[in-house]
Design an enzyme around this catalytic site. Structure first.
Site, mmCIF file in Angstrom:
data_model
loop_
_atom_site.group_PDB
_atom_site.id
_atom_site.type_symbol
_atom_site.label_atom_id
_atom_site.label_comp_id
_atom_site.label_asym_id
_atom_site.label_seq_id
_atom_site.Cartn_x
_atom_site.Cartn_y
_atom_site.Cartn_z
ATOM 1 N N ASP A 86 112.539 3.995 14.483
ATOM 2 C CA ASP A 86 111.489 3.664 14.012
ATOM 3 C C ASP A 86 112.135 2.567 13.102
ATOM 4 O O ASP A 86 113.858 3.800 12.932
ATOM 5 C CB ASP A 86 110.398 4.355 13.870
ATOM 6 C CG ASP A 86 110.582 5.481 12.575
ATOM 7 O OD1 ASP A 86 111.387 5.808 12.121
ATOM 8 O OD2 ASP A 86 109.059 5.335 12.389
ATOM 9 N N HIS A 87 112.009 2.334 12.189
ATOM 10 C CA HIS A 87 112.863 1.626 10.951
ATOM 11 C C HIS A 87 113.292 2.809 9.595
ATOM 12 O O HIS A 87 114.101 3.091 9.495
ATOM 13 C CB HIS A 87 111.938 0.906 10.009
ATOM 14 C CG HIS A 87 110.616 1.745 9.439
ATOM 15 N ND1 HIS A 87 109.220 1.479 10.778
ATOM 16 C CD2 HIS A 87 109.834 2.412 8.164
ATOM 17 C CE1 HIS A 87 108.683 2.370 9.821
ATOM 18 N NE2 HIS A 87 108.771 2.157 8.534
ATOM 19 N N CYS A 126 112.445 9.054 13.397
ATOM 20 C CA CYS A 126 111.597 8.684 12.326
ATOM 21 C C CYS A 126 112.268 9.496 11.578
ATOM 22 O O CYS A 126 112.521 10.059 10.956
ATOM 23 C CB CYS A 126 109.763 8.721 13.116
ATOM 24 S SG CYS A 126 109.155 10.080 13.177
ATOM 25 N N THR A 173 110.052 12.065 9.146
ATOM 26 C CA THR A 173 109.760 13.168 9.850
ATOM 27 C C THR A 173 110.236 13.503 11.127
ATOM 28 O O THR A 173 110.572 15.196 11.205
ATOM 29 C CB THR A 173 108.259 13.594 9.888
ATOM 30 O OG1 THR A 173 107.110 13.167 10.819
ATOM 31 C CG2 THR A 173 107.810 13.127 8.994
ATOM 32 N N GLY A 174 110.420 13.375 12.640
ATOM 33 C CA GLY A 174 110.598 13.121 13.411
ATOM 34 C C GLY A 174 109.415 13.827 14.533
ATOM 35 O O GLY A 174 110.057 13.979 15.866
ATOM 36 N N ILE A 175 108.600 14.111 13.924
ATOM 37 C CA ILE A 175 107.327 14.080 14.715
ATOM 38 C C ILE A 175 106.350 13.425 15.312
ATOM 39 O O ILE A 175 106.781 14.241 16.548
ATOM 40 C CB ILE A 175 106.300 15.500 13.115
ATOM 41 C CG1 ILE A 175 106.749 16.042 12.520
ATOM 42 C CG2 ILE A 175 104.999 15.259 14.072
ATOM 43 C CD1 ILE A 175 106.019 16.655 10.845
ATOM 44 N N GLY A 176 106.618 12.367 14.394
ATOM 45 C CA GLY A 176 105.747 11.547 15.420
ATOM 46 C C GLY A 176 106.043 10.736 16.930
ATOM 47 O O GLY A 176 105.643 11.131 17.993
ATOM 48 N N HIS A 205 114.826 32.342 31.391
ATOM 49 C CA HIS A 205 114.936 30.808 30.667
ATOM 50 C C HIS A 205 114.331 30.130 32.017
ATOM 51 O O HIS A 205 113.381 28.931 31.625
ATOM 52 C CB HIS A 205 115.781 30.895 29.519
ATOM 53 C CG HIS A 205 116.407 31.568 28.528
ATOM 54 N ND1 HIS A 205 115.032 31.781 27.601
ATOM 55 C CD2 HIS A 205 117.318 32.705 28.411
ATOM 56 C CE1 HIS A 205 115.231 32.501 26.717
ATOM 57 N NE2 HIS A 205 116.624 32.972 27.097
ATOM 58 N N HIS A 247 117.551 28.120 25.794
ATOM 59 C CA HIS A 247 116.757 29.012 26.600
ATOM 60 C C HIS A 247 115.439 27.888 26.773
ATOM 61 O O HIS A 247 114.593 28.234 27.708
ATOM 62 C CB HIS A 247 115.125 29.104 24.770
ATOM 63 C CG HIS A 247 116.774 30.541 24.174
ATOM 64 N ND1 HIS A 247 116.285 31.280 22.973
ATOM 65 C CD2 HIS A 247 117.766 31.186 24.359
ATOM 66 C CE1 HIS A 247 116.787 32.220 22.830
ATOM 67 N NE2 HIS A 247 117.588 32.134 23.773
#
Length: 141
Positions: A7-8, A64, A66-69, A133, A97
């Site tokens: 995103d931006h 993004c 935070t990288g979370i969304g 794994h 893993h």
């Protein structure tokens, strides 16, 4: 080939990642966004994830603030194992893993130098193939 999406808030870092990929002669496909103008990350994260899920791209990198969304969006796509990483150890271990096929980063969390180290580690670490794994990845699927 690597699918890219941001995103931006992740646009500038994505441009740094593109520079890295060009330097390493790694093919990529940029699914957007195209500028720092405010936009919605789900559109771009989903497009990159779908390209990986369909086998059009081997890996994906989404960014993004935070990288979370954007990692949540990617993980909604069947067949995607997207890991949010803010250090090289996590990037290495998620490949070894979890056989992660997508990397998410937060441009507001990691600086450019660290981000490029994370990308390098992620793209150059193979899945261990260890039975425990393999079993766990199958359980995820």
């Amino acid at each position: 080939m690597v699918a890219l999406g941001s995103d931006h808030g992740g646009y500038d870092l994505k441009q740094k990642v593109i520079g890295y990929l060009k330097e390493k002669e790694i093919e990529y496909r940029d699914f957007g966004c195209e500028s720092r103008e405010s936009c919605d990350y789900p559109e771009y994260g989903r497009a990159a994830a779908e390209a990986v899920a369909k086998g059009e791209c081997d890996f994906g990198i989404v960014i993004c603030t935070t990288g979370i969304g954007i990692s949540i969006v990617a993980n909604k796509v069947k067949g995607i194992r997207c890991a949010l990483c803010s250090d090289t150890v996590s990037a290495r271990l998620t490949r070894e893993h979890n056989d992660a096929n997508m990397l998410a980063m937060g441009a507001g969390i990691v600086g450019a130098n660290l981000a490029l180290g994370i990308v390098d580690t992620f793209l150059n670490t193979p899945f261990s193939g260890e039975q425990k794994h393999v079993r766990r990845v199958k359980a995820i699927e």
